[in-house]
Design an enzyme around this catalytic site. Structure first.
Site, short mmCIF file in Angstrom:
data_model
loop_
_atom_site.label_atom_id
_atom_site.label_comp_id
_atom_site.label_asym_id
_atom_site.label_seq_id
_atom_site.Cartn_x
_atom_site.Cartn_y
_atom_site.Cartn_z
N HIS A 1 5.19 -55.60 -20.23
CA HIS A 1 5.08 -54.57 -19.19
C HIS A 1 5.72 -53.28 -19.71
CE1 HIS A 1 5.11 -52.72 -15.26
NE2 HIS A 1 4.70 -53.81 -14.67
N GLY B 1 5.60 -59.78 -20.25
CA GLY B 1 4.28 -59.85 -19.62
C GLY B 1 3.16 -59.98 -20.64
N TYR C 1 10.82 -62.65 -11.91
CA TYR C 1 9.44 -63.05 -12.22
C TYR C 1 8.71 -63.32 -10.91
CZ TYR C 1 6.53 -64.06 -16.26
OH TYR C 1 5.60 -63.99 -17.26
O1 YXS Z 1 12.12 -44.84 -28.41
P1 YXS Z 1 10.63 -44.60 -28.42
O2 YXS Z 1 10.17 -43.52 -27.46
O3 YXS Z 1 10.05 -44.51 -29.80
O4 YXS Z 1 9.96 -45.95 -27.79
C1 YXS Z 1 10.27 -47.20 -28.37
C2 YXS Z 1 10.45 -48.19 -27.24
O5 YXS Z 1 11.12 -47.67 -26.13
C3 YXS Z 1 9.00 -48.46 -26.89
N1 YXS Z 1 8.84 -49.75 -26.22
C4 YXS Z 1 8.55 -49.89 -24.92
N2 YXS Z 1 8.32 -48.96 -23.96
C5 YXS Z 1 8.06 -49.44 -22.71
N3 YXS Z 1 8.01 -50.77 -22.40
C6 YXS Z 1 8.21 -51.70 -23.35
N4 YXS Z 1 8.11 -53.00 -23.03
C7 YXS Z 1 8.52 -51.27 -24.68
N5 YXS Z 1 8.80 -51.91 -25.85
C8 YXS Z 1 9.00 -50.96 -26.77
O6 YXS Z 1 8.30 -48.48 -28.11
C9 YXS Z 1 8.99 -47.67 -29.07
C10 YXS Z 1 9.29 -48.53 -30.29
O7 YXS Z 1 10.16 -49.55 -29.83
P2 YXS Z 1 11.26 -50.16 -30.82
O8 YXS Z 1 11.88 -49.06 -31.61
O9 YXS Z 1 12.13 -51.04 -30.01
O10 YXS Z 1 10.34 -51.03 -31.81
P3 YXS Z 1 10.79 -52.28 -32.69
O11 YXS Z 1 9.64 -52.55 -33.59
O12 YXS Z 1 12.13 -52.02 -33.27
O13 YXS Z 1 10.96 -53.48 -31.66
C11 YXS Z 1 9.80 -53.97 -31.02
C12 YXS Z 1 10.25 -54.84 -29.81
C13 YXS Z 1 9.00 -55.26 -29.02
C14 YXS Z 1 11.03 -56.08 -30.34
C15 YXS Z 1 11.20 -53.99 -28.93
O14 YXS Z 1 10.55 -52.75 -28.66
C16 YXS Z 1 11.50 -54.66 -27.63
O15 YXS Z 1 12.33 -55.61 -27.57
N6 YXS Z 1 10.78 -54.21 -26.55
C17 YXS Z 1 10.98 -54.79 -25.21
C18 YXS Z 1 10.33 -56.18 -25.12
C19 YXS Z 1 10.53 -56.73 -23.72
O16 YXS Z 1 11.63 -57.11 -23.33
N7 YXS Z 1 9.46 -56.73 -22.94
C20 YXS Z 1 9.47 -57.18 -21.54
C21 YXS Z 1 9.09 -55.98 -20.66
S1 YXS Z 1 9.26 -56.41 -18.96
C22 YXS Z 1 7.94 -57.43 -18.66
O17 YXS Z 1 7.09 -57.62 -19.52
C23 YXS Z 1 7.83 -58.11 -17.36
C24 YXS Z 1 8.25 -57.26 -16.21
S2 YXS Z 1 8.78 -59.56 -17.38
O18 YXS Z 1 10.11 -59.12 -17.81
O19 YXS Z 1 8.78 -60.09 -16.04
O20 YXS Z 1 8.14 -60.42 -18.36
#
Ligand code: YXS
Length: 259
Positions: free
Chosen positions: A64, A108, A138
């Site tokens: 998400h 998500g 969730y």
């Molecule tokens: O700083 P900038 O502007 O370059 O942006 C960064 C991050 O903020 C952005 N980004 C995201 N923006 C919005 N939503 C996200 N889920 C998201 N994930 C990343 O992308 C730019 C690059 O991210 P960065 O520097 O962290 O990349 P990386 O290659 O070092 O790491 C990739 C990840 C995916 C491991 C890392 O970005 C990360 O842990 N992202 C969050 C993953 C996560 O927790 N997703 C769950 C979202 S909540 C959801 O899905 C549901 C509501 S639930 O929780 O119920 O499942």
């Protein structure tokens, strides 16, 4: 600039999620492009769809779009939330959708992948379900998807730890159908799609819908529904929910206080 790349060939449609800068975070804009494309594929009679990230992607989807999650006090995963709209569009598309998975699948994004009908992943892919990491409650549909796909103890471990599991474990659990090396996965997936499109589209689409209806059939009383919604409200009304979103925005570890 489009956030996806699409292609059709021999009744097989392809959607490449291509918002690399945001790791294919499932923003409303990205989701709208996918759902509009699925509508167009339906009009064209596309009989199998491949959903993927670009070749060699390190992240299939970061889940998400956290920047689009509402502030506390509002259900972040209600019926009309774009992520829920996408999950339903995949589940209700009248033909199989194959997830071709390279890279990490987060939050998500796992539900989107699991909403697909067949999952094929490379050995390096990982799957992490992360609401606990963000303090997000969730929703019922998401929990039911997990309960249908994963044995309860494993679903609990994935939800409570928010840690990624490797493709091998995902395959052992039956979450994914096949593991294929990066150099083989594309040929394998499109051969699979070719077998599907050679079969009766009516028979295949009716069986997909029968399986969707039967797997989502759950007796749930109004009291049970309202109790669960009340529990979820405690979470999205909480300080911890706000702390989880702030920590992500400020790129720091969250400090959850249980309130
Ligand atoms: O700083 P900038 O502007 O370059 O942006 C960064 C991050 O903020 C952005 N980004 C995201 N923006 C919005 N939503 C996200 N889920 C998201 N994930 C990343 O992308 C730019 C690059 O991210 P960065 O520097 O962290 O990349 P990386 O290659 O070092 O790491 C990739 C990840 C995916 C491991 C890392 O970005 C990360 O842990 N992202 C969050 C993953 C996560 O927790 N997703 C769950 C979202 S909540 C959801 O899905 C549901 C509501 S639930 O929780 O119920 O499942």
């Amino acid at each position: 600039m489009s956030l996806i790349i699409t292609e059709t060939q021999d009744a097989i449609g392809t959607i490449v999620m291509n918002h690399i800068a945001k790791r294919n975070a499932l923003s409303e804009a990205l989701i709208n492009e996918i759902t509009v494309t699925l509508d167009a594929f339906r009009e064209q009679g596309i009989r199998a769809v491949v959903l993927r990230a670009p070749t060699g992607a390190k992240v299939w989807s970061a889940g998400h779009d956290i920047s689009e999650l509402p502030n506390r006090g509002r259900d972040p995963l209600s019926w009309n939330d774009p992520l829920r709209v996408l999950i339903r569009a995949i589940q209700e598309y009248p033909a199989p959708i194959i997830a071709l998975i390279e890279g990490g699948v987060w939050g998500g994004g796992c539900e989107v992948a699991m909403a697909c009908d067949i999952l094929v992943a490379t050995p390096e892919a990982t799957f992490a379900i992360t609401p606990a990491k963000l303090g997000v409650p969730y929703n019922l549909g998401g929990v039911l998807t997990l309960m249908n796909m994963i044995p309860l103890p494993v679903a609990k471990e994935m939800l409570f730890t928010a840690q990624p599991i490797p493709t091998t474990q995902a395959q052992n659990l039956g979450i994914i159908n096949h593991i294929k090396a990066p150099e083989d996965i594309e040929t394998f997936v499109y051969d699979l799609a070719a077998h599907i499109v050679a079969n009766s589209p009516l028979s295949v689409s009716v069986m997909k819908e029968e399986l969707r209806l039967l797997s989502s059939a759950r007796a749930i009383t109004p009291e049970l529904f309202e109790r669960i919604q009340g529990l979820r409200r405690i979470v999205y009304d909480s300080h911890d929910y706000e702390e989880g979103l702030s920590a992500f925005r400020e790129k720091r570890k969250p400090r959850f206080e249980g309130r």
